[in-house]
Design an enzyme around this catalytic site. Structure first.
Site, PDB file in Angstrom:
ATOM      1  N   CYS A  82      42.583  40.036  39.770  1.00  0.00           N
ATOM      2  CA  CYS A  82      43.777  40.896  39.827  1.00  0.00           C
ATOM      3  C   CYS A  82      43.638  42.057  38.831  1.00  0.00           C
ATOM      4  CB  CYS A  82      45.034  40.048  39.633  1.00  0.00           C
ATOM      5  SG  CYS A  82      46.541  40.888  40.188  1.00  0.00           S
ATOM      6  N   HIS A 193      44.008  36.475  44.542  1.00  0.00           N
ATOM      7  CA  HIS A 193      44.104  35.330  43.633  1.00  0.00           C
ATOM      8  C   HIS A 193      43.402  34.117  44.249  1.00  0.00           C
ATOM      9  CE1 HIS A 193      46.850  37.009  40.637  1.00  0.00           C
ATOM     10  NE2 HIS A 193      47.235  37.777  41.633  1.00  0.00           N
ATOM     11  N   GLU A 195      42.811  31.385  42.959  1.00  0.00           N
ATOM     12  CA  GLU A 195      43.501  30.158  42.521  1.00  0.00           C
ATOM     13  C   GLU A 195      44.739  29.855  43.354  1.00  0.00           C
ATOM     14  OE1 GLU A 195      43.636  33.075  41.098  1.00  0.00           O
ATOM     15  OE2 GLU A 195      45.559  33.410  40.091  1.00  0.00           O
TER      16      GLU A 195
END
Lengths: 213, 257
Positions: A82, A193, A195
């Site tokens: 990001c 992202h 994750e």
């Protein structure tokens, strides 16, 4: 064998650490301690919020010099996420212009607020949700991930890298081609992202953990 | 166009347990939020929202534990709403592993809280929940106001103006619920959804009133919603998330299949 998630005071680092712990038995630490960052085998540079604040906090927490040094002098694998991706560029349009780390040539630009979709509805900024990433070049971090796979994004500014050779993934939003994945040497950085991108994101993190550049 | 519209199942949580459970075939204890979150993730939910309806302050600790457990096993965006009143509440939920928090009544009582929260944690994790009700008379132009306490208390605030204000203060996304439609299964208030979606730049999650899959399609194509949130049609096995995604995709909506 330690993976250090660099904590310079910006953003929610727990999600990244938890996802890494899910894909590896290696030790994952969230830290700003110079010794631990130097001692780590891999680094993750996250980032959320305004880029000026991120750069300011990076400087204030005395991590900027260390990150610059790692980028220039070592072959330690680093994953930017990001704003952690955006900070690798030369500069950003955000906050009336912000100078960044200058590791990968190019700029960070803002989406135009007046884009519309095929139905005539407003295209929202931030660009938020699951979008396709086209793989421009092969890379060990794409291993086992389909070309065009969707990842989760949330951002209002996007990377526009100057050199196509540094672009590994492109995502389309409105009339913009977002350089969603960029890299150089032992550094790979993504706008999305991993994750929060379900199985595909976990696979990318696993690839990073196993990467020997 | 590559960005997919999102489907977000919403679960009510009381003291760390999902209220009334979810009707998945083959789950023994359908009230376990971790099992439910995992199952929705496997089905392809694009995000999950938990609405914390825990009454007592002491029991809220169990909600935090629940978020921690889910965040360790489910890797899609997780939003927690209900009872978010202070920056400390936000910090607690983010540290537990939530990606976003949804602020509702606290924003009405103190709009500056939204500004403070966005400054501190970033707009990307601040969702403002807007509960609106139509107040215009039949025949006159549509007009909606903000209500609190489950639609009982009028605030006199114009919903479209309020949405603009919340975004200017830093809301990164709006969760829009029609109090006229909530629980009716009559479909979203498309006029309200469209009015607010056009008024602000940030994504809109439409909520309140979903009774069938056509309602989800209309929310996106007519209302201009970026995401649709639904509870009961998914929980009680009427429709699965893959069914809903396939149906929306057949109607020309970009989905993550």
């Amino acid at each position: 064998m330690t993976i250090a998630v660099i904590d310079y005071g910006m953003g929610n680092l727990h999600s990244v650490a938890k996802a890494l712990e899910h894909v590896t038995h290696e030790h994952v630490v969230i830290t700003r301690d110079e010794r631990r960052i130097r001692g780590a085998t891999r680094l993750v540079l996250p980032g959320q919020g305004a880029i000026r604040d991120c750069m300011a906090e990076l400087k204030r927490s005395n991590v900027q010099g260390l990150v610059q040094e790692v980028l220039t002098n070592t072959d330690k694998p680093l994953l930017g996420i990001c704003v952690g991706q955006q900070m690798l560029l030369d500069d950003s349009e955000e906050n009336e212009g912000t100078t960044c780390l200058g590791f990968i040539p190019g700029r960070v630009r803002r989406f135009n607020d007046s884009m519309r979709d095929d139905q005539g509805h407003r295209l929202k900024v931030p660009h938020m949700g699951w979008n396709r990433v086209d793989q421009n070049h092969s890379h060990p971090l794409w291993h086992g991930i389909d070309n065009g796979e969707r990842f989760y994004f949330v951002h209002s500014y996007y990377v526009d890298a100057a050199d196509d050779n540094s672009v590994f993934g492109t995502t389309h939003y409105g009339d913009v081609g977002v350089h969603a994945a960029i890299g150089r040497g032992p550094v790979f950085a993504v706008q999305f992202h991993p994750e929060k991108s379900a199985d595909a994101g976990l696979r990318l993190l696993e690839n990073f953990v196993n990467w020997e550049p | 166009m590559g960005l997919a519209k999102r489907i977000i199942p919403c679960l009510d949580v009381d003291a760390g347990r999902v209220v009334k459970g979810v009707n998945f075939v083959g789950i023994r204890d359908a009230g376990d939020p971790v099992e439910i979150a995992k199952r929705y993730n496997q089905q392809g939910a694009d995000e999950i929202t938990f609405l914390d309806i825990t009454a007592s302050h002491e029991d809220r600790g169990t909600t935090v534990e629940m978020v921690e457990r889910i965040a360790g096993e489910v890797f899609i965006p997780l939003t927690v709403g209900g009872g978010i009143r202070t920056c400390e509440d936000i910090r607690t939920m983010l540290n537990a592993g939530a990606d976003k928090v949804s602020i509702n009544t606290a924003a009405v009582h103190n709009p500056d809280f939204v500004y403070e929260a966005a400054q501190r944690f970033g707009s990307q994790c601040i969702v403002v929940a807007i509960d609106a009700k139509q107040v215009s008379k039949t025949g006159s132009p549509s007009h909606w106001e903000i209500f609190t306490h489950g639609g009982r208390n009028a605030t006199g605030l114009d919903a479209v103006e309020w949405a603009r204000k919340m975004v200017s203060l830093g809301a990164g996304e709006l969760l829009l619920t029609s109090m006229d439609r909530d629980g009716t299964k009559a479909g979203f208030d498309l006029g309200l959804t469209h009015a607010i979606s056009e008024a602000v730049s940030v994504p809109i999650i439409a909520s309140g009133g979903v009774g069938n899959l056509d309602h989800l399609v209309a929310g996106v194509l007519e209302g201009g919603a970026d995401a649709v949130l639904a509870a009961s049609i998914f929980h009680f096995g009427e429709h699965s998330i893959p069914d809903a995604k396939r149906y929306m995709s057949e109607h020309g909506i970009e989905m993550r299949l």
